[in-house]
Design a protein around this motif. Sequence first.
Motif, mmCIF file in Angstrom:
data_model
loop_
_atom_site.group_PDB
_atom_site.id
_atom_site.type_symbol
_atom_site.label_atom_id
_atom_site.label_comp_id
_atom_site.label_asym_id
_atom_site.label_seq_id
_atom_site.Cartn_x
_atom_site.Cartn_y
_atom_site.Cartn_z
ATOM 1 N N PRO A 13 17.080 -12.274 38.697
ATOM 2 C CA PRO A 13 16.393 -13.146 37.744
ATOM 3 C C PRO A 13 17.411 -13.817 36.823
ATOM 4 O O PRO A 13 18.486 -13.283 36.574
ATOM 5 N N PRO A 14 17.097 -14.971 36.290
ATOM 6 C CA PRO A 14 18.042 -15.693 35.423
ATOM 7 C C PRO A 14 18.468 -14.878 34.191
ATOM 8 O O PRO A 14 19.601 -14.994 33.735
ATOM 9 N N PHE A 20 24.836 -10.687 32.610
ATOM 10 C CA PHE A 20 26.132 -10.422 33.218
ATOM 11 C C PHE A 20 27.188 -11.394 32.707
ATOM 12 O O PHE A 20 28.341 -11.018 32.465
ATOM 13 N N ALA A 21 26.804 -12.642 32.541
ATOM 14 C CA ALA A 21 27.745 -13.645 32.037
ATOM 15 C C ALA A 21 28.186 -13.304 30.619
ATOM 16 O O ALA A 21 29.368 -13.385 30.294
ATOM 17 N N VAL A 22 27.238 -12.889 29.784
ATOM 18 C CA VAL A 22 27.564 -12.504 28.407
ATOM 19 C C VAL A 22 28.460 -11.265 28.417
ATOM 20 O O VAL A 22 29.445 -11.187 27.677
ATOM 21 N N TYR A 23 28.147 -10.306 29.268
ATOM 22 C CA TYR A 23 28.950 -9.083 29.362
ATOM 23 C C TYR A 23 30.384 -9.404 29.777
ATOM 24 O O TYR A 23 31.340 -8.913 29.182
ATOM 25 N N GLN A 24 30.544 -10.236 30.805
ATOM 26 C CA GLN A 24 31.889 -10.569 31.275
ATOM 27 C C GLN A 24 32.668 -11.342 30.224
ATOM 28 O O GLN A 24 33.863 -11.110 30.031
ATOM 29 N N THR A 25 32.024 -12.259 29.534
ATOM 30 C CA THR A 25 32.694 -13.009 28.481
ATOM 31 C C THR A 25 33.132 -12.079 27.363
ATOM 32 O O THR A 25 34.263 -12.178 26.873
ATOM 33 N N THR A 26 32.279 -11.155 26.974
ATOM 34 C CA THR A 26 32.623 -10.196 25.926
ATOM 35 C C THR A 26 33.777 -9.309 26.364
ATOM 36 O O THR A 26 34.715 -9.065 25.597
#
Length: 73
Positions: A13-14, A20-26
């Motif tokens: 789901p979006p 995941f994008a927020v986690y990787q950026t953090t």
Amino acid sequence: MSQNLPHVLPALPPQVEEGFAVYQTTKRFYHEVQTRLEFQHYCEWYAKTAAQNRQDLEKMRGEVNILRWFRRP
């Protein structure tokens, strides 16, 4: 085989992809911060060591050269 692939790996789901994008950026941000702090500590240590070495060199230059006494003219 390719017809079964969507059943094995369903689309995320979006909200999950965004999470995941927020986690990787953090994670990347904190890794960058840690790397820069380690580099800063290294630079401070290097400057301190270099200053101490310069002081030791000047002190050694002011001392009497004992080896000169043993050299033959």
